[in-house]
Design a protein around this motif. Sequence first.
Motif, mmCIF file in Angstrom:
data_model
loop_
_atom_site.group_PDB
_atom_site.id
_atom_site.type_symbol
_atom_site.label_atom_id
_atom_site.label_comp_id
_atom_site.label_asym_id
_atom_site.label_seq_id
_atom_site.Cartn_x
_atom_site.Cartn_y
_atom_site.Cartn_z
ATOM 1 N N THR A 26 0.846 -1.200 0.000
ATOM 2 C CA THR A 26 0.000 0.000 0.000
ATOM 3 C C THR A 26 0.875 1.242 0.000
ATOM 4 O O THR A 26 0.642 2.184 -0.770
ATOM 5 N N ALA A 27 1.886 1.245 0.854
ATOM 6 C CA ALA A 27 2.811 2.383 0.907
ATOM 7 C C ALA A 27 3.510 2.565 -0.441
ATOM 8 O O ALA A 27 3.675 3.683 -0.924
ATOM 9 N N LEU A 28 3.908 1.471 -1.037
ATOM 10 C CA LEU A 28 4.574 1.510 -2.338
ATOM 11 C C LEU A 28 3.656 2.109 -3.400
ATOM 12 O O LEU A 28 4.093 2.920 -4.223
ATOM 13 N N PHE A 29 2.379 1.763 -3.354
ATOM 14 C CA PHE A 29 1.414 2.289 -4.313
ATOM 15 C C PHE A 29 1.184 3.789 -4.108
ATOM 16 O O PHE A 29 1.142 4.559 -5.064
ATOM 17 N N ILE A 30 1.061 4.205 -2.852
ATOM 18 C CA ILE A 30 0.741 5.600 -2.540
ATOM 19 C C ILE A 30 1.963 6.511 -2.612
ATOM 20 O O ILE A 30 1.873 7.647 -3.068
ATOM 21 N N MET A 31 3.098 6.004 -2.154
ATOM 22 C CA MET A 31 4.305 6.833 -2.026
ATOM 23 C C MET A 31 5.485 6.175 -2.741
ATOM 24 O O MET A 31 6.563 6.053 -2.168
ATOM 25 N N TYR A 32 5.306 5.784 -3.964
ATOM 26 C CA TYR A 32 6.294 4.991 -4.693
ATOM 27 C C TYR A 32 7.710 5.584 -4.624
ATOM 28 O O TYR A 32 8.666 4.889 -4.288
ATOM 29 N N ASP A 33 7.835 6.852 -4.954
ATOM 30 C CA ASP A 33 9.170 7.467 -5.001
ATOM 31 C C ASP A 33 9.868 7.420 -3.641
ATOM 32 O O ASP A 33 11.066 7.158 -3.563
ATOM 33 N N TYR A 34 9.127 7.666 -2.582
ATOM 34 C CA TYR A 34 9.700 7.645 -1.235
ATOM 35 C C TYR A 34 10.108 6.231 -0.829
ATOM 36 O O TYR A 34 11.227 6.000 -0.377
ATOM 37 N N VAL A 35 9.218 5.276 -1.008
ATOM 38 C CA VAL A 35 9.479 3.894 -0.590
ATOM 39 C C VAL A 35 10.602 3.272 -1.413
ATOM 40 O O VAL A 35 11.381 2.474 -0.903
ATOM 41 N N GLN A 36 10.717 3.653 -2.665
ATOM 42 C CA GLN A 36 11.767 3.120 -3.536
ATOM 43 C C GLN A 36 13.072 3.912 -3.458
ATOM 44 O O GLN A 36 14.062 3.492 -4.049
ATOM 45 N N SER A 37 13.074 5.015 -2.726
ATOM 46 C CA SER A 37 14.259 5.858 -2.714
ATOM 47 C C SER A 37 15.461 5.159 -2.070
ATOM 48 O O SER A 37 15.330 4.372 -1.135
ATOM 49 N N LYS A 38 16.601 5.471 -2.608
ATOM 50 C CA LYS A 38 17.855 4.912 -2.106
ATOM 51 C C LYS A 38 18.053 5.293 -0.637
ATOM 52 O O LYS A 38 18.449 4.454 0.178
ATOM 53 N N LYS A 39 17.753 6.522 -0.305
ATOM 54 C CA LYS A 39 17.920 7.003 1.073
ATOM 55 C C LYS A 39 17.070 6.199 2.057
ATOM 56 O O LYS A 39 17.552 5.785 3.119
ATOM 57 N N PHE A 40 15.803 5.965 1.719
ATOM 58 C CA PHE A 40 14.895 5.217 2.578
ATOM 59 C C PHE A 40 15.401 3.785 2.773
ATOM 60 O O PHE A 40 15.505 3.286 3.880
ATOM 61 N N PHE B 54 -0.574 5.255 13.616
ATOM 62 C CA PHE B 54 -1.040 6.547 13.100
ATOM 63 C C PHE B 54 -2.317 6.482 12.264
ATOM 64 O O PHE B 54 -2.892 7.517 11.947
ATOM 65 N N GLY B 55 -2.733 5.286 11.871
ATOM 66 C CA GLY B 55 -3.901 5.170 11.021
ATOM 67 C C GLY B 55 -3.567 5.477 9.576
ATOM 68 O O GLY B 55 -2.527 6.054 9.267
ATOM 69 N N ALA B 56 -4.471 5.098 8.705
ATOM 70 C CA ALA B 56 -4.223 5.223 7.258
ATOM 71 C C ALA B 56 -4.060 6.669 6.798
ATOM 72 O O ALA B 56 -3.290 6.956 5.884
ATOM 73 N N ALA B 57 -4.761 7.595 7.429
ATOM 74 C CA ALA B 57 -4.705 8.995 6.996
ATOM 75 C C ALA B 57 -3.320 9.600 7.189
ATOM 76 O O ALA B 57 -2.897 10.448 6.402
ATOM 77 N N SER B 58 -2.599 9.148 8.199
ATOM 78 C CA SER B 58 -1.278 9.724 8.490
ATOM 79 C C SER B 58 -0.109 8.800 8.177
ATOM 80 O O SER B 58 1.014 9.274 8.003
ATOM 81 N N ALA B 59 -0.356 7.518 8.130
ATOM 82 C CA ALA B 59 0.748 6.556 7.966
ATOM 83 C C ALA B 59 1.481 6.693 6.630
ATOM 84 O O ALA B 59 2.677 6.456 6.556
ATOM 85 N N PHE B 60 0.757 7.094 5.615
ATOM 86 C CA PHE B 60 1.359 7.123 4.291
ATOM 87 C C PHE B 60 1.752 8.527 3.852
ATOM 88 O O PHE B 60 1.514 8.946 2.742
ATOM 89 N N LYS B 61 2.358 9.227 4.790
ATOM 90 C CA LYS B 61 2.933 10.550 4.512
ATOM 91 C C LYS B 61 4.389 10.503 4.917
ATOM 92 O O LYS B 61 4.767 9.804 5.853
ATOM 93 N N GLU B 62 5.228 11.266 4.232
ATOM 94 C CA GLU B 62 6.638 11.285 4.578
ATOM 95 C C GLU B 62 6.826 11.876 5.900
ATOM 96 O O GLU B 62 6.922 12.410 6.678
#
Length: 80
Positions: A28-42, A72-80
């Motif tokens: 789910t995180a990958l779908f919503i925040m692909y660039d962040y989850v796939q980032s080298k830094k992360f 944090f729940g879904a509303a906040s969990a998928f934010k950087e």
Amino acid sequence: ETPEFISYKLGRLEEELDKIVEKETYETALFIMYDYVQSKKFRLAFLRADRFDEHAAARRICTFWDRKLKLFGAASAFKE
């Protein structure tokens, strides 16, 4: 940490993530925040936390997303 070593370990981390069956929150995180989850830094943060053990880092990433969602729940969990 050489660039070659980091590239190798990032590739192995991806392979380990592919092997994990129960990773719904991670996906789910990958779908919503692909660039962040796939980032080298992360991803490097998790590899370094587990001394470049890609299996442990993959499990830690999935656990991270599960716990973040629970706390944090879904509303906040998928934010950087």
